[in-house]
Design an enzyme around this catalytic site. Structure first.
Site, PDB file in Angstrom:
ATOM      1  N   HIS A   1       0.842  -1.189   0.000  1.00  0.00           N
ATOM      2  CA  HIS A   1       0.000   0.000   0.000  1.00  0.00           C
ATOM      3  C   HIS A   1       0.880   1.242   0.000  1.00  0.00           C
ATOM      4  CE1 HIS A   1      -3.443   2.539   0.775  1.00  0.00           C
ATOM      5  NE2 HIS A   1      -2.819   3.082   1.798  1.00  0.00           N
TER       6      HIS A   1
ATOM      7  N   GLU B   1       0.973   5.698   7.587  1.00  0.00           N
ATOM      8  CA  GLU B   1      -0.355   5.453   8.130  1.00  0.00           C
ATOM      9  C   GLU B   1      -1.412   6.184   7.306  1.00  0.00           C
ATOM     10  OE1 GLU B   1      -0.340   6.253  12.439  1.00  0.00           O
ATOM     11  OE2 GLU B   1       1.849   6.217  12.264  1.00  0.00           O
TER      12      GLU B   1
ATOM     13  N   GLY C   1      -4.312   8.632   6.341  1.00  0.00           N
ATOM     14  CA  GLY C   1      -4.656   9.982   6.770  1.00  0.00           C
ATOM     15  C   GLY C   1      -3.486  10.940   6.857  1.00  0.00           C
TER      16      GLY C   1
ATOM     17  N   LYS D   1      -0.560  10.924   1.856  1.00  0.00           N
ATOM     18  CA  LYS D   1       0.353  10.340   0.856  1.00  0.00           C
ATOM     19  C   LYS D   1      -0.054  10.734  -0.562  1.00  0.00           C
ATOM     20  CE  LYS D   1      -0.300   6.121   2.343  1.00  0.00           C
ATOM     21  NZ  LYS D   1      -1.078   6.383   3.572  1.00  0.00           N
TER      22      LYS D   1
ATOM     23  N   ASP E   1      -2.188   3.979  -4.171  1.00  0.00           N
ATOM     24  CA  ASP E   1      -2.952   3.090  -3.290  1.00  0.00           C
ATOM     25  C   ASP E   1      -2.380   1.674  -3.246  1.00  0.00           C
ATOM     26  OD1 ASP E   1      -5.090   2.615  -1.434  1.00  0.00           O
ATOM     27  OD2 ASP E   1      -6.034   1.423  -3.008  1.00  0.00           O
TER      28      ASP E   1
ATOM     29  N   GLU F   1      -6.197   9.128  -6.107  1.00  0.00           N
ATOM     30  CA  GLU F   1      -7.347   9.535  -5.311  1.00  0.00           C
ATOM     31  C   GLU F   1      -6.939  10.578  -4.282  1.00  0.00           C
ATOM     32  OE1 GLU F   1     -10.691   7.864  -2.163  1.00  0.00           O
ATOM     33  OE2 GLU F   1      -9.045   6.572  -2.798  1.00  0.00           O
TER      34      GLU F   1
ATOM     35  N   ARG G   1      17.197  10.073  15.720  1.00  0.00           N
ATOM     36  CA  ARG G   1      17.231  11.309  14.942  1.00  0.00           C
ATOM     37  C   ARG G   1      18.268  11.216  13.828  1.00  0.00           C
ATOM     38  NH1 ARG G   1      17.952  17.483  17.299  1.00  0.00           N
ATOM     39  NH2 ARG G   1      18.012  18.508  15.263  1.00  0.00           N
TER      40      ARG G   1
END
Length: 316
Positions: free
Chosen positions: A146, A162, A164, A167, A185, A210, A252
């Site tokens: 994905h 993740e 939301g 991307k 997607d 999308e 970091r």
């Protein structure tokens, strides 16, 4: 995902125009397929096609001038024995090359054993190269991931993270900056050799992106042919995370470059925290440029460590 099998009729039709071959024997065996055990054991397409020999069974056997001479230049009993031994190899297909004519005994054997035989004027080496490339791709190990797969500055980059985190919106901004979309997607990934992962777009999703609030965008129609790609070699994974995830799970300044295993191949990985106000497209392009430098042997972090060591020695 398991590789799909390929039958004799599919192999024949897929190369009818390129190899200009004819189906000369074994017409009743159009559904004959590669042995699945041999396919799983093969390291590449090179293991599935080759010149006639008795070491590697289950191959597409190529019969050029030398091979036909071997099958015909002997006593009648020896010739019959040599042709009969071909059956023990269980070849999915025999291919006559170099414009060779098949001995009648070989034609009869193919009919009895139901082994398809094709004939072409093409040179043996050319036919082998074409079939090896085709079979390598057809039987490549494959999986789906994905994310948004893109051509960024000439590098195949898979943007993951993740749900939301934006991307697809990031992909859209990168496209407006002159980069290309491969897939949004879902991305189909294939290991085409021991060190190379190739990414392609599922047919259903080609050219589509999308964006939440807008819906499906046809990138090819909106931005033109240069904004989409058919496939790319996967060289970098850019993983988007929330700031708290970054602080909790990642260093970091990692001492060693991060990698992620994809079908047994280590792929370089960059982790970028998503924070309001950051220009993510610029950050992704910077990560890609840095990866290109690393691939050329320039390691900025190691150079910094060396610079720091020299400064400490001077101070001491």
């Amino acid at each position: 995902m398991k590789p799909t099998v390929v039958s004799a009729d599919v192999l024949f039709e897929d190369h009818r125009a390129q190899l200009k071959w004819e189906w000369v024997a074994g017409l009743g065996a159009s559904e004959r397929r590669f042995d699945e055990v041999a396919v799983r054991a093969a390291r590449s397409g090179a293991d599935l096609v080759g010149y006639l020999n008795y070491i590697h069974p289950y191959r597409v056997q190529i019969l050029g001038e030398r091979e036909i001479a071997y099958l015909t230049n002997a006593t009648a009993d020896d010739c019959a024995r040599r042709i009969a031994r071909i059956v023990t190899l269980e070849p999915p297909v025999l291919v006559l090359t170099d414009g060779q004519a098949a001995p009648q005994a070989l034609l009869s054997m193919c009919e009895r054993a139901q082994i398809p035989m094709f004939a072409t004027e093409g040179a043996s080496a050319f036919v082998i190269d074409v079939l090896r490339a085709y079979l390598s791709k057809h039987f490549a190990e494959r999986t789906s991931m994905h994310g948004v797969f893109m051509d960024i500055l000439g590098l195949g980059v898979l943007i993951t993270g993740e749900s939301g985190l934006g991307k697809s919106e990031l992909g859209l901004e990168l496209i407006t900056r002159g980069n290309g979309l491969v897939a949004d997607d879902a991305v189909d990934l294939y290991r085409v050799n021991q060190t190379t992962i190739e990414g392609r777009c599922p047919e259903l999703l080609q050219n589509l992106l999308e964006v939440r609030g807008i819906g499906l965008l046809d990138i090819r129609a909106i931005f033109g042919e240069t904004a989409v790609r058919r496939k790319m070699r996967l060289r970098l994974i850019v993983h988007l995370v929330r700031r708290e995830t970054m602080e909790r799970e990642y260093e970091r300044l990692p001492y060693e470059p991060l990698t992620q295993d994809v079908l047994g191949v280590p792929i370089r990985k960059a982790v970028i925290p998503v924070v309001a106000g950051r220009n993510m497209a610029v950050l992704v392009e910077a990560a890609v440029r840095n990866t290109i430098l690393q691939l050329r042997g320039v390691d900025t972090y190691q150079e910094f460590v060396e610079r720091h060591r020299r400064a400490m020695e001077k101070g001491g």
